[in-house]
Design a protein around this motif. Structure first.
Motif, PDB file in Angstrom:
ATOM      1  N   TYR A  27       0.833  -1.208   0.000  1.00 52.87           N
ATOM      2  CA  TYR A  27       0.000   0.000   0.000  1.00 52.87           C
ATOM      3  C   TYR A  27       0.862   1.251   0.000  1.00 52.87           C
ATOM      4  CZ  TYR A  27      -4.233   2.682   1.073  1.00 52.87           C
ATOM      5  OH  TYR A  27      -5.290   3.547   1.018  1.00 52.87           O
ATOM      6  N   LEU A  28       1.847   1.293   0.897  1.00 57.21           N
ATOM      7  CA  LEU A  28       2.696   2.485   1.007  1.00 57.21           C
ATOM      8  C   LEU A  28       3.608   2.648  -0.203  1.00 57.21           C
ATOM      9  CD1 LEU A  28       3.638   2.498   4.798  1.00 57.21           C
ATOM     10  CD2 LEU A  28       2.160   4.097   3.579  1.00 57.21           C
ATOM     11  N   HIS A  29       3.910   1.573  -0.897  1.00 57.42           N
ATOM     12  CA  HIS A  29       4.724   1.700  -2.098  1.00 57.42           C
ATOM     13  C   HIS A  29       4.038   2.623  -3.103  1.00 57.42           C
ATOM     14  CE1 HIS A  29       7.394   0.708  -5.398  1.00 57.42           C
ATOM     15  NE2 HIS A  29       6.353   0.356  -6.129  1.00 57.42           N
ATOM     16  N   TYR A  30       2.731   2.452  -3.263  1.00 61.64           N
ATOM     17  CA  TYR A  30       1.992   3.283  -4.207  1.00 61.64           C
ATOM     18  C   TYR A  30       1.556   4.602  -3.586  1.00 61.64           C
ATOM     19  CZ  TYR A  30       1.937  -0.831  -7.182  1.00 61.64           C
ATOM     20  OH  TYR A  30       2.327  -1.902  -7.947  1.00 61.64           O
ATOM     21  N   VAL A  31       1.216   4.576  -2.309  1.00 62.94           N
ATOM     22  CA  VAL A  31       0.752   5.801  -1.653  1.00 62.94           C
ATOM     23  C   VAL A  31       1.900   6.770  -1.390  1.00 62.94           C
ATOM     24  CG1 VAL A  31      -0.268   6.728   0.463  1.00 62.94           C
ATOM     25  CG2 VAL A  31      -1.240   4.690  -0.600  1.00 62.94           C
ATOM     26  N   PHE A  32       3.058   6.240  -0.972  1.00 52.96           N
ATOM     27  CA  PHE A  32       4.162   7.127  -0.568  1.00 52.96           C
ATOM     28  C   PHE A  32       5.395   7.027  -1.469  1.00 52.96           C
ATOM     29  CE2 PHE A  32       8.115   7.871   1.743  1.00 52.96           C
ATOM     30  CZ  PHE A  32       7.931   9.198   2.114  1.00 52.96           C
ATOM     31  N   ASP A  33       5.935   5.821  -1.655  1.00 55.47           N
ATOM     32  CA  ASP A  33       7.237   5.678  -2.324  1.00 55.47           C
ATOM     33  C   ASP A  33       7.262   6.315  -3.713  1.00 55.47           C
ATOM     34  OD1 ASP A  33       7.995   4.308  -0.094  1.00 55.47           O
ATOM     35  OD2 ASP A  33       7.877   2.322  -1.009  1.00 55.47           O
ATOM     36  N   LEU A  34       6.339   5.917  -4.561  1.00 49.79           N
ATOM     37  CA  LEU A  34       6.340   6.429  -5.931  1.00 49.79           C
ATOM     38  C   LEU A  34       6.054   7.930  -5.961  1.00 49.79           C
ATOM     39  CD1 LEU A  34       4.469   3.547  -7.789  1.00 49.79           C
ATOM     40  CD2 LEU A  34       6.927   3.893  -7.494  1.00 49.79           C
ATOM     41  N   LEU A  71       6.763  18.259   3.887  1.00 53.12           N
ATOM     42  CA  LEU A  71       5.974  17.833   5.036  1.00 53.12           C
ATOM     43  C   LEU A  71       4.509  18.215   4.863  1.00 53.12           C
ATOM     44  CD1 LEU A  71       5.835  16.595   7.843  1.00 53.12           C
ATOM     45  CD2 LEU A  71       6.496  18.810   8.792  1.00 53.12           C
ATOM     46  N   ASP A  72       4.261  19.433   4.402  1.00 58.42           N
ATOM     47  CA  ASP A  72       2.886  19.879   4.196  1.00 58.42           C
ATOM     48  C   ASP A  72       2.198  19.045   3.112  1.00 58.42           C
ATOM     49  OD1 ASP A  72       3.163  21.830   6.112  1.00 58.42           O
ATOM     50  OD2 ASP A  72       3.668  23.417   4.673  1.00 58.42           O
ATOM     51  N   GLU A  73       2.895  18.797   2.020  1.00 62.21           N
ATOM     52  CA  GLU A  73       2.288  18.060   0.922  1.00 62.21           C
ATOM     53  C   GLU A  73       2.152  16.573   1.246  1.00 62.21           C
ATOM     54  OE1 GLU A  73       3.984  18.951  -2.889  1.00 62.21           O
ATOM     55  OE2 GLU A  73       4.283  21.074  -2.357  1.00 62.21           O
ATOM     56  N   MET A  74       3.053  16.050   2.088  1.00 55.79           N
ATOM     57  CA  MET A  74       2.921  14.653   2.493  1.00 55.79           C
ATOM     58  C   MET A  74       1.687  14.456   3.355  1.00 55.79           C
ATOM     59  SD  MET A  74       5.671  12.126   4.370  1.00 55.79           S
ATOM     60  CE  MET A  74       5.960  13.263   5.716  1.00 55.79           C
ATOM     61  N   LEU A  78      -1.286  11.823   2.344  1.00 60.88           N
ATOM     62  CA  LEU A  78      -1.752  10.725   3.191  1.00 60.88           C
ATOM     63  C   LEU A  78      -3.232  10.860   3.528  1.00 60.88           C
ATOM     64  CD1 LEU A  78       1.279  10.300   5.636  1.00 60.88           C
ATOM     65  CD2 LEU A  78       0.730   8.954   3.612  1.00 60.88           C
ATOM     66  N   GLN A  79      -3.699  12.093   3.682  1.00 60.08           N
ATOM     67  CA  GLN A  79      -5.114  12.298   3.988  1.00 60.08           C
ATOM     68  C   GLN A  79      -6.009  11.772   2.873  1.00 60.08           C
ATOM     69  OE1 GLN A  79      -5.539  16.473   4.796  1.00 60.08           O
ATOM     70  NE2 GLN A  79      -4.652  16.323   6.855  1.00 60.08           N
ATOM     71  N   GLU A  80      -5.519  11.813   1.630  1.00 57.92           N
ATOM     72  CA  GLU A  80      -6.302  11.301   0.519  1.00 57.92           C
ATOM     73  C   GLU A  80      -6.561   9.806   0.640  1.00 57.92           C
ATOM     74  OE1 GLU A  80      -4.226  12.289  -3.006  1.00 57.92           O
ATOM     75  OE2 GLU A  80      -4.368  14.470  -2.724  1.00 57.92           O
ATOM     76  N   PHE A  81      -5.731   9.113   1.441  1.00 56.39           N
ATOM     77  CA  PHE A  81      -5.862   7.669   1.600  1.00 56.39           C
ATOM     78  C   PHE A  81      -6.229   7.298   3.042  1.00 56.39           C
ATOM     79  CE2 PHE A  81      -3.117   8.491  -1.965  1.00 56.39           C
ATOM     80  CZ  PHE A  81      -3.542   7.583  -2.928  1.00 56.39           C
ATOM     81  N   GLY A 260       9.135  10.594  10.639  1.00 58.26           N
ATOM     82  CA  GLY A 260       7.790  10.273  11.073  1.00 58.26           C
ATOM     83  C   GLY A 260       7.334   8.932  10.576  1.00 58.26           C
ATOM     84  N   GLY A 261       6.131   8.563  10.896  1.00 57.08           N
ATOM     85  CA  GLY A 261       5.581   7.299  10.453  1.00 57.08           C
ATOM     86  C   GLY A 261       4.105   7.447  10.155  1.00 57.08           C
ATOM     87  N   ALA A 262       3.619   6.697   9.185  1.00 53.39           N
ATOM     88  CA  ALA A 262       2.201   6.742   8.850  1.00 53.39           C
ATOM     89  C   ALA A 262       1.449   5.768   9.712  1.00 53.39           C
ATOM     90  CB  ALA A 262       2.011   6.391   7.363  1.00 53.39           C
ATOM     91  N   ARG A 263       0.258   6.070  10.036  1.00 51.38           N
ATOM     92  CA  ARG A 263      -0.554   5.162  10.836  1.00 51.38           C
ATOM     93  C   ARG A 263      -1.966   5.126  10.269  1.00 51.38           C
ATOM     94  NH1 ARG A 263      -1.861   8.400  16.474  1.00 51.38           N
ATOM     95  NH2 ARG A 263      -2.797  10.231  15.510  1.00 51.38           N
TER      96      ARG A 263
END
Length: 263
Positions: A27-34, A71-74, A78-81, A260-263
Protein backbone atom coordinates in the motif's frame (compact mmCIF):
# COMPACT_ATOMS: atom_id res chain seq x y z
CA UNK A 1 -9.61 -16.04 12.35
CA UNK A 2 -9.55 -15.64 16.13
CA UNK A 3 -10.35 -18.54 18.45
CA UNK A 4 -11.73 -20.48 15.51
CA UNK A 5 -14.13 -17.70 14.48
CA UNK A 6 -13.77 -16.08 11.05
CA UNK A 7 -14.66 -12.39 10.82
CA UNK A 8 -14.69 -10.23 7.70
CA UNK A 9 -13.63 -6.57 7.77
CA UNK A 10 -13.65 -4.03 4.96
CA UNK A 11 -11.23 -1.65 6.74
CA UNK A 12 -7.54 -2.29 7.35
CA UNK A 13 -5.95 -5.60 8.22
CA UNK A 14 -5.94 -7.67 11.37
CA UNK A 15 -3.66 -6.27 14.08
CA UNK A 16 -0.61 -8.50 14.39
CA UNK A 17 -1.55 -10.74 11.49
CA UNK A 18 1.22 -12.20 9.35
CA UNK A 19 -0.05 -10.59 6.15
CA UNK A 20 -0.39 -7.07 7.60
CA UNK A 21 3.26 -5.93 7.09
CA UNK A 22 3.26 -7.20 3.49
CA UNK A 23 -0.02 -5.48 2.63
CA UNK A 24 1.12 -2.28 4.36
CA UNK A 25 4.32 -2.24 2.32
CA UNK A 26 2.41 -2.78 -0.92
CA UNK A 27 0.00 0.00 0.00
CA UNK A 28 2.70 2.48 1.01
CA UNK A 29 4.72 1.70 -2.10
CA UNK A 30 1.99 3.28 -4.21
CA UNK A 31 0.75 5.80 -1.65
CA UNK A 32 4.16 7.13 -0.57
CA UNK A 33 7.24 5.68 -2.32
CA UNK A 34 6.34 6.43 -5.93
CA UNK A 35 4.85 9.81 -5.01
CA UNK A 36 7.93 10.81 -2.94
CA UNK A 37 10.30 9.76 -5.72
CA UNK A 38 8.36 11.84 -8.21
CA UNK A 39 8.38 14.80 -5.77
CA UNK A 40 12.16 14.50 -5.46
CA UNK A 41 12.64 14.64 -9.23
CA UNK A 42 10.15 17.43 -9.94
CA UNK A 43 9.81 19.59 -6.85
CA UNK A 44 12.99 19.45 -4.73
CA UNK A 45 15.37 22.36 -5.22
CA UNK A 46 18.29 20.55 -3.54
CA UNK A 47 19.45 17.07 -2.70
CA UNK A 48 16.93 14.77 -1.01
CA UNK A 49 17.11 11.24 0.36
CA UNK A 50 14.27 8.90 1.35
CA UNK A 51 14.53 5.92 3.71
CA UNK A 52 11.44 3.90 4.60
CA UNK A 53 11.10 0.68 6.57
CA UNK A 54 7.49 -0.47 6.93
CA UNK A 55 5.64 2.58 8.32
CA UNK A 56 8.76 4.30 9.71
CA UNK A 57 10.49 6.77 7.45
CA UNK A 58 13.24 9.37 7.34
CA UNK A 59 13.44 12.03 4.64
CA UNK A 60 16.54 14.23 4.42
CA UNK A 61 16.79 17.56 2.60
CA UNK A 62 19.55 19.93 1.65
CA UNK A 63 17.27 22.96 2.02
CA UNK A 64 14.87 23.71 4.87
CA UNK A 65 12.30 25.14 2.45
CA UNK A 66 12.11 21.79 0.66
CA UNK A 67 11.61 19.99 3.98
CA UNK A 68 8.71 22.23 5.01
CA UNK A 69 6.99 22.01 1.63
CA UNK A 70 7.38 18.24 1.52
CA UNK A 71 5.97 17.83 5.04
CA UNK A 72 2.89 19.88 4.20
CA UNK A 73 2.29 18.06 0.92
CA UNK A 74 2.92 14.65 2.49
CA UNK A 75 0.18 15.32 5.05
CA UNK A 76 -2.22 16.15 2.22
CA UNK A 77 -1.14 13.07 0.26
CA UNK A 78 -1.75 10.72 3.19
CA UNK A 79 -5.11 12.30 3.99
CA UNK A 80 -6.30 11.30 0.52
CA UNK A 81 -5.86 7.67 1.60
CA UNK A 82 -7.28 8.02 5.13
CA UNK A 83 -3.79 8.00 6.68
CA UNK A 84 -2.12 10.47 9.00
CA UNK A 85 1.33 11.16 10.39
CA UNK A 86 1.98 10.17 13.99
CA UNK A 87 1.97 13.53 15.79
CA UNK A 88 4.43 12.44 18.50
CA UNK A 89 6.91 10.84 16.10
CA UNK A 90 6.92 13.40 13.30
CA UNK A 91 9.46 16.19 13.65
CA UNK A 92 11.32 18.66 11.48
CA UNK A 93 14.86 19.04 12.81
CA UNK A 94 18.17 20.49 11.71
CA UNK A 95 20.68 17.69 11.37
CA UNK A 96 23.82 16.93 9.43
CA UNK A 97 27.24 18.15 8.47
CA UNK A 98 26.67 21.86 9.06
CA UNK A 99 24.06 21.69 11.81
CA UNK A 100 26.52 22.21 14.67
CA UNK A 101 28.05 25.37 13.19
CA UNK A 102 24.71 26.78 12.03
CA UNK A 103 23.04 26.34 15.43
CA UNK A 104 26.08 27.67 17.28
CA UNK A 105 26.06 30.78 15.10
CA UNK A 106 22.40 31.36 15.97
CA UNK A 107 23.03 30.85 19.68
CA UNK A 108 21.24 27.49 19.85
CA UNK A 109 22.34 24.26 21.51
CA UNK A 110 23.54 21.01 20.02
CA UNK A 111 21.64 19.53 17.06
CA UNK A 112 18.63 17.45 18.00
CA UNK A 113 18.81 13.68 17.77
CA UNK A 114 16.25 11.32 16.28
CA UNK A 115 15.46 7.63 16.63
CA UNK A 116 14.97 5.17 13.81
CA UNK A 117 14.73 1.36 13.83
CA UNK A 118 16.02 0.95 17.37
CA UNK A 119 18.89 3.45 17.13
CA UNK A 120 19.43 7.05 18.21
CA UNK A 121 21.16 9.12 15.52
CA UNK A 122 23.55 11.83 16.75
CA UNK A 123 25.64 14.50 15.01
CA UNK A 124 29.20 13.64 15.97
CA UNK A 125 32.81 13.86 14.81
CA UNK A 126 35.62 11.42 14.18
CA UNK A 127 38.91 11.58 16.06
CA UNK A 128 40.25 13.68 13.20
CA UNK A 129 37.43 16.19 13.59
CA UNK A 130 35.39 15.19 10.54
CA UNK A 131 31.61 15.00 10.62
CA UNK A 132 30.15 11.61 11.47
CA UNK A 133 26.67 10.30 12.19
CA UNK A 134 26.81 8.34 15.43
CA UNK A 135 24.35 5.53 16.04
CA UNK A 136 23.59 4.28 19.53
CA UNK A 137 21.14 1.61 20.61
CA UNK A 138 18.04 3.18 22.13
CA UNK A 139 18.29 2.98 25.90
CA UNK A 140 14.62 2.13 26.36
CA UNK A 141 14.87 -0.74 23.87
CA UNK A 142 17.93 -2.12 25.64
CA UNK A 143 16.17 -1.89 29.00
CA UNK A 144 13.15 -3.71 27.57
CA UNK A 145 15.38 -6.51 26.30
CA UNK A 146 17.10 -6.86 29.67
CA UNK A 147 13.74 -6.92 31.42
CA UNK A 148 12.69 -9.78 29.13
CA UNK A 149 15.87 -11.74 29.92
CA UNK A 150 15.52 -11.41 33.69
CA UNK A 151 12.41 -13.62 34.21
CA UNK A 152 13.73 -16.22 31.77
CA UNK A 153 16.91 -16.51 33.80
CA UNK A 154 14.86 -16.79 36.98
CA UNK A 155 12.84 -19.67 35.49
CA UNK A 156 16.01 -21.50 34.47
CA UNK A 157 17.74 -20.75 37.78
CA UNK A 158 18.36 -24.41 38.68
CA UNK A 159 19.40 -25.58 35.24
CA UNK A 160 23.05 -26.55 34.70
CA UNK A 161 25.35 -23.61 34.00
CA UNK A 162 26.27 -24.90 30.50
CA UNK A 163 22.57 -24.94 29.58
CA UNK A 164 22.13 -21.38 30.85
CA UNK A 165 25.29 -20.31 29.04
CA UNK A 166 24.15 -21.73 25.71
CA UNK A 167 20.81 -19.93 25.97
CA UNK A 168 22.40 -16.61 26.91
CA UNK A 169 24.88 -17.06 24.09
CA UNK A 170 22.01 -17.22 21.60
CA UNK A 171 20.33 -14.16 23.13
CA UNK A 172 23.45 -12.00 23.15
CA UNK A 173 24.49 -13.14 19.67
CA UNK A 174 21.08 -12.21 18.29
CA UNK A 175 21.24 -8.78 19.93
CA UNK A 176 24.74 -8.15 18.59
CA UNK A 177 23.82 -9.29 15.08
CA UNK A 178 21.44 -6.34 14.83
CA UNK A 179 23.06 -3.69 17.03
CA UNK A 180 26.75 -4.22 16.21
CA UNK A 181 26.99 -1.20 13.90
CA UNK A 182 29.92 1.24 13.74
CA UNK A 183 30.01 3.84 16.57
CA UNK A 184 27.86 1.61 18.84
CA UNK A 185 30.61 -0.21 20.73
CA UNK A 186 29.79 1.37 24.09
CA UNK A 187 26.18 0.19 23.93
CA UNK A 188 27.28 -3.35 23.07
CA UNK A 189 29.65 -3.42 26.03
CA UNK A 190 26.94 -2.05 28.32
CA UNK A 191 24.48 -4.71 27.20
CA UNK A 192 27.01 -7.49 27.80
CA UNK A 193 27.82 -6.09 31.24
CA UNK A 194 24.16 -6.01 32.29
CA UNK A 195 23.51 -9.53 30.97
CA UNK A 196 26.55 -10.81 32.86
CA UNK A 197 25.33 -9.10 36.03
CA UNK A 198 21.86 -10.62 35.66
CA UNK A 199 23.45 -14.05 35.28
CA UNK A 200 25.60 -13.49 38.38
CA UNK A 201 22.58 -12.50 40.46
CA UNK A 202 20.62 -15.50 39.22
CA UNK A 203 23.37 -17.90 40.26
CA UNK A 204 23.58 -16.19 43.65
CA UNK A 205 19.82 -16.58 44.19
CA UNK A 206 19.84 -20.33 43.63
CA UNK A 207 22.37 -20.92 46.39
CA UNK A 208 23.13 -18.38 49.12
CA UNK A 209 26.18 -20.42 50.02
CA UNK A 210 27.56 -20.09 46.51
CA UNK A 211 29.67 -16.92 46.48
CA UNK A 212 29.43 -16.04 42.81
CA UNK A 213 32.09 -13.35 42.61
CA UNK A 214 32.79 -11.11 39.64
CA UNK A 215 35.93 -13.10 38.93
CA UNK A 216 33.95 -16.33 38.59
CA UNK A 217 31.13 -14.86 36.53
CA UNK A 218 33.68 -13.10 34.34
CA UNK A 219 35.28 -16.44 33.51
CA UNK A 220 31.86 -17.91 32.68
CA UNK A 221 30.96 -14.92 30.52
CA UNK A 222 34.29 -15.09 28.68
CA UNK A 223 33.65 -18.75 27.94
CA UNK A 224 29.98 -18.62 26.90
CA UNK A 225 29.12 -15.10 25.77
CA UNK A 226 30.35 -13.42 22.55
CA UNK A 227 32.65 -10.43 22.76
CA UNK A 228 31.23 -7.05 21.70
CA UNK A 229 32.62 -6.25 18.27
CA UNK A 230 31.38 -4.38 15.22
CA UNK A 231 29.83 -6.75 12.69
CA UNK A 232 28.32 -4.37 10.12
CA UNK A 233 30.33 -2.31 7.62
CA UNK A 234 30.52 1.45 7.56
CA UNK A 235 27.87 3.07 5.32
CA UNK A 236 30.48 4.00 2.72
CA UNK A 237 31.23 0.31 2.17
CA UNK A 238 27.59 -0.54 1.47
CA UNK A 239 26.93 2.44 -0.77
CA UNK A 240 30.02 1.66 -2.87
CA UNK A 241 28.08 -1.18 -4.52
CA UNK A 242 26.50 -0.24 -7.84
CA UNK A 243 23.44 -1.89 -9.33
CA UNK A 244 20.57 -0.80 -11.62
CA UNK A 245 18.69 0.86 -8.74
CA UNK A 246 21.76 2.62 -7.33
CA UNK A 247 20.83 5.99 -5.84
CA UNK A 248 23.35 8.72 -6.71
CA UNK A 249 22.40 10.74 -3.61
CA UNK A 250 22.75 7.88 -1.11
CA UNK A 251 26.14 9.08 0.13
CA UNK A 252 25.08 12.68 0.77
CA UNK A 253 24.27 13.31 4.42
CA UNK A 254 20.99 15.13 5.11
CA UNK A 255 20.99 18.63 6.50
CA UNK A 256 17.40 18.69 7.70
CA UNK A 257 15.34 15.69 8.63
CA UNK A 258 11.60 15.13 8.54
CA UNK A 259 11.08 12.00 10.60
CA UNK A 260 7.79 10.27 11.07
CA UNK A 261 5.58 7.30 10.45
CA UNK A 262 2.20 6.74 8.85
CA UNK A 263 -0.55 5.16 10.84
Amino acid sequence: MEDGIVTVSDKGTGQGSVISPLLANLYLHYVFDLWAERWRRREAAGNMIIVRYADDLIVGFEHEADARRFLDEMRKRLQEFALSLHSEKTRLIEFGRFAVENRKRRGLGKPETFTFLGFTFICSKTRRGKFQIKRKSRRDRMQAKLQAIKPELRRSMHQPIPQQGRWLQQVVTGYFNYHAVPTNSSSLSAFLFHVTNLWRRTLQWRSQKDGMTWERIKRLADHWLPKPRILHPWPESRFAVRHPRWEPYARIGPVRICAGGAR
